[in-house]
Design an enzyme around this catalytic site. Structure first.
Site, PDB file in Angstrom:
ATOM      1  N   LYS A   1       2.786  11.543  -3.230  1.00 38.34           N
ATOM      2  CA  LYS A   1       1.789  10.871  -4.068  1.00 38.34           C
ATOM      3  C   LYS A   1       0.888  11.878  -4.782  1.00 38.34           C
ATOM      4  CE  LYS A   1      -1.543   7.067  -3.536  1.00 38.34           C
ATOM      5  NZ  LYS A   1      -2.092   6.145  -2.510  1.00 38.34           N
TER       6      LYS A   1
ATOM      7  N   ASP B   1     -13.083   5.348   1.142  1.00 36.46           N
ATOM      8  CA  ASP B   1     -11.659   5.333   1.425  1.00 36.46           C
ATOM      9  C   ASP B   1     -11.106   6.753   1.454  1.00 36.46           C
ATOM     10  OD1 ASP B   1      -8.912   5.054   1.453  1.00 36.46           O
ATOM     11  OD2 ASP B   1      -8.804   3.705  -0.266  1.00 36.46           O
TER      12      ASP B   1
ATOM     13  N   GLU C   1      -7.255   0.707  -4.487  1.00 35.07           N
ATOM     14  CA  GLU C   1      -7.268   0.619  -3.023  1.00 35.07           C
ATOM     15  C   GLU C   1      -8.601   0.165  -2.451  1.00 35.07           C
ATOM     16  OE1 GLU C   1      -5.691   4.465  -2.140  1.00 35.07           O
ATOM     17  OE2 GLU C   1      -3.697   3.870  -2.824  1.00 35.07           O
TER      18      GLU C   1
ATOM     19  N   ASP D   1       0.875  -1.162   0.000  1.00 33.39           N
ATOM     20  CA  ASP D   1       0.000   0.000   0.000  1.00 33.39           C
ATOM     21  C   ASP D   1       0.916   1.216   0.000  1.00 33.39           C
ATOM     22  OD1 ASP D   1      -1.649   2.112   0.524  1.00 33.39           O
ATOM     23  OD2 ASP D   1      -2.472   1.330   2.400  1.00 33.39           O
TER      24      ASP D   1
END
Lengths: 200, 610
Positions: B70, B191, B168, B7
């Site tokens: 990210k 999420d 994800e 992850d």
């Protein structure tokens, strides 16, 4: 009788030369190359009919996905991985087309999933005039336009369904379908026009 | 050897694998599963540290810590200029590739992410006692092609074989899904991570976990909560335009307060900003008022995902929470109100994505028992299309199409004898080219020279199971295979990645040297500091010319530190230890004698670190 069972193509496995018995060889578990331009019904192993339960389509689709999906071939040679990718992309496309009532009707009538860009059916002047009037009033009175468009749509759609029903009963052809679907497209444009006018 | 699941998160990352028949997160030497996605570079651009250390020193000068990288992956420089300013990252002058300027060096987000991946791969190698075979790496479901490609490139730089890029929320659903057996169950996965938000709606039937729809925002997350609160703190400190250091200090303090407010009704903040101490108390209600508008931004995506799946909120059977930011009580209440049912929180929201990735990695190993029971079918989050006449986009593969998906399009030429055609690929939902994300331009060349309109070029677009686009083309009139040249609009080209890989091999030795040099410098500084302190306290213990010798060596060492010569630094550090050893010995003896007169010897020895 135009409704026929999907033809099971009997082929020999490209690797072990035994009869395959499906997309994945039943003897050596090697995936087979997809047939180019295969019939969408045949791909999913469904009978070539218009009226069916969506759940039956989903069940067939899921069972086939479990066989041919790239996840099953992650550790196989590149050539098999590529075949798996092509197979899965084709059955995903078959499901997308056959699940959608309009696309399914068009596919049965013309062999195409989407309306052609050009050279579609010529529509009657009366209908075009009606559409033009609705278009004109969409901005001023969206509610009335939407109401009129949906009643027009219901009429066209019931004509589509009765043509398909007659065809399945071997009592008619699908020749009228392309022109009915072209009308539907005009009407749907007006529905969305009215909806966006309503929002403004 | 086993496959691993990673992850790669905005604020922290994890690695997991199936161990003892169960998905487990691997821990570091201090038993921690999380690795902060933070990387620190020295002022000259040399890599200094990864993870907790880099994060802990983010508020210090004399180096630069990168976090939340990210957010910059696979993005256009002009799109992230504002964000870079917010994080106080200096962007190098480049129109196509985001590059951070650190001293003389330019570092791309892909390279920084590769360092995080490398660290996780090392951890996995230790835990598994061998190099992992391949990795499943998770990405936000809403990542576009360029963002996915950037993630893949980072893995390549880290020398990891990517088995699959997995969305994800889908990974999270997988981790949860195995505990349920009922057919036709519809699950919403909400999420909210550090910097990205995803909502996916899935259906589980006949052992197939099928994503029905997905929506999200790749620039929305817990970072935004921290920054909203940090802005208040900075305002209190009278810092309208804070520098990078003060900004990062404020953000760290805000983040701590956010965590405190999960369980407490009130939190206190104490932080040094701009040379003054800011102390503040904040209660949960005020914090919620501050972040309410940010939380509400998730609602629009949820409604769109529901409508794309053809469901009403009431038709969703289960709601699952993923991502550390879903610990915030306001987020939980918001989700519960939105779907009209309490969400599942049984699994640790920080770990669930990594656990799901490990399961998918196992499924892809080809030897898993899970594989017979379960198949994941994912979708493409954003429509793919082409530019046609008049700057309008023609959609080829609509959003939420199950992948792999394909489409083909026919092209022809407009002038006689034309031998190449340009094709512009876009991703997004808008009508006009300029409003969508430009993925790349493809040049079809090598066409036979024919009269205009005669060539029939068939271009095939295939989105693979990673959600990545592949293009191939063929001229059907003569049967010529047309060659395709891809120039990604933003981000690194294939050549640039190749170059980086080559450089990495060339520089592997230099990189190790650089790391050793940093370590040698740190050790030398520690020895010098300790010695200075001892001299200041106990210079009466020095004998004859000892002082001269020690100061000579110390001066030489101080000089050596400024020069990049690891061997000399190490030698002088050793020498300094040697020449000051008698002095150190006398100090210990003196302290022991003093202590023995009044205290327990063991106690003193303990204090002296013996």
């Amino acid at each position: 009788m135009t409704v026929e069972r999907a033809q099971v193509i009997s082929r020999k496995c490209w690797r072990c030369k035994e009869p395959t018995g499906g997309p994945v060889c039943s003897s050596c578990a090697t995936i087979q190359p997809p047939v180019p331009g295969a019939d969408l019904y045949g791909l999913l192993g469904l009978p070539r009919r218009y009226f069916f339960e969506v759940s039956a389509l989903e069940k067939a689709y899921r069972a086939l996905s479990r066989k041919v999906h790239p996840d099953r071939f992650a550790r196989k040679p590149a050539v098999e991985r590529r075949m798996s990718l092509q197979w899965t992309a084709s059955i995903n496309e078959a499901r997308r087309v056959l699940k959608d009532p309009i696309r399914r009707a068009r596919y049965l009538a013309t062999g195409l999933a989407d309306a052609p860009e050009e050279g579609g059916p010529v529509l009657e002047p009366d209908f075009l005039e009606q559409v033009f009037e609705l278009q004109m009033m969409a901005k001023a009175d969206p509610a009335a336009t939407a109401a009129e468009a949906s009643s027009l749509r219901a009429g066209v759609w019931s004509a589509v369904e009765s043509a398909l029903r007659a065809w399945e009963a071997d009592a008619g052809t699908l020749d009228g379908i392309p022109s009915l679907l072209a009308r539907l497209k005009y009407i749907d444009n007006i529905v969305s026009l009215a909806a966006s006018a309503d929002q403004d | 050897m086993a496959n691993i699941g990673i992850d790669l998160g905005t604020t922290h990352s994890l690695v997991a694998a199936i161990m003892g028949g169960k998905a487990r997160c691997m821990l570091d030497d201090d038993e921690r599963a999380l690795l902060p996605s933070a990387i620190r570079y020295a002022p000259d651009g040399a890599l200094e540290s990864v993870g907790y250390d880099a994060l802990a020193r983010s508020g210090e000068g004399g180096g630069h810590t990168f976090t939340s990288v990210k957010r910059f992956m696979g993005r256009a420089p002009q799109d992230v200029a504002g964000e870079a300013a917010l994080f106080h990252y200096k962007l190098a002058d480049d129109e196509r590739v985001v590059r951070f300027q650190v001293g003389e060096k330019q570092i791309t987000p892909v390279e920084i992410s590769a360092e995080v991946l490398r660290q996780l791969a090392e951890r996995a190698e230790e835990c598994l006692m061998g190099k992992p075979t391949g990795a499943v790496i998770t990405v936000p479901a809403y990542f576009d092609d360029a963002q996915r490609q950037a993630t893949r490139d980072a893995a390549r730089l880290a020398d990891l074989e990517v088995l699959r890029l997995l969305n994800e929320p889908t990974a999270a659903a997988l981790a949860y899904g195995l505990q349920q057996n009922s057919d036709g169950v519809k699950v919403a996965v909400y999420d909210l991570g550090g910097g990205t938000f995803d909502i996916s709606i899935l259906e589980l039937s006949d052992g197939v976990f099928q994503v029905l729809s997905t929506a999200g925002d790749t620039h929305l997350g817990g970072d935004d909560f921290d920054q909203a609160l940090a802005a208040v703190l900075l305002k209190q400190a009278g810092l309208a335009d804070p520098d990078g250091l003060n900004f990062r200090r404020a953000v760290r303090a805000a983040e701590q307060a956010k965590r405190d407010l999960t369980d407490s009704e009130e939190a206190t903040i104490a932080v040094d900003l701009g040379g003054q101490r800011v102390e503040a108390g904040i209660d949960r209600a005020s914090f919620e008022a501050l972040i309410g508008p940010i939380v509400e931004r998730t609602g629009a995506a949820c409604r769109r995902a529901l409508s794309d799946a053809g469901l009403s909120p009431g038709e969703v059977d289960e709601v699952v929470l993923v991502g550390g930011s879903t610990r915030v009580p306001l987020v939980r209440r918001y989700v519960e109100a939105l779907f009209g049912k309490p969400p599942h929180t049984d699994l640790d929201p920080d770990r669930v994505v990594a656990l799901g990735a490990a399961m998918q990695a196992d499924i892809l190993s080809g030897t898993s028992e899970l594989a017979d029971d379960l198949l994941l079918l994912d979708v493409i989050p954003l429509s793919l299309g082409l530019e046609i006449m008049g700057g309008v986009v023609e959609r080829l593969i609509p959003r939420c199409s199950t992948i792999p998906a394909n489409a083909s399009q026919k092209f022809t030429t407009h002038t006689d004898g034309q031998t190449s055609v340009d094709i512009h690929i876009l991703q997004g939902e808008r009508e006009l080219v300029g409003d969508n994300r430009s993925l790349g331009r493809f040049k079809l060349s090598g066409l036979p020279p024919l009269p205009a309109g005669l060539p029939r070029i068939r271009v095939e677009f295939l989105v693979d199971a990673d959600g990545l686009l592949r293009v191939s083309a063929r001229e059907e009139f003569t049967g010529t295979e047309a060659s395709i040249e891809v120039q990604p609009s933003y981000g690194l080209s294939e050549d640039e990645i190749e170059q980086m890989l080559e450089d990495a091999i060339d520089n592997a030795e230099t990189d190790v040297d650089e790391r050793l040099l940093i370590e040698a410098r740190v050790e030398a500084e520690q020895v010098l500091t300790a010695l200075e302190k001892a001299l200041a306290m106990d210079d009466e213990l020095l004998q004859s010319n000892e002082s001269d010798v020690i100061s000579q060596v110390a001066t030489a060492l101080r000089e050596a530190i400024t020069v990049a010569d690891r061997k000399r630094i190490a030698d002088l550090t050793h020498k300094l230890d040697e020449v000051s050893a008698p002095f150190a010995q006398r100090r210990i003896e003196r302290d022991l004698t003093l202590a023995l007169s009044g205290r327990d010897a063991e106690d003193v020895a303990g204090q002296l670190g013996m």
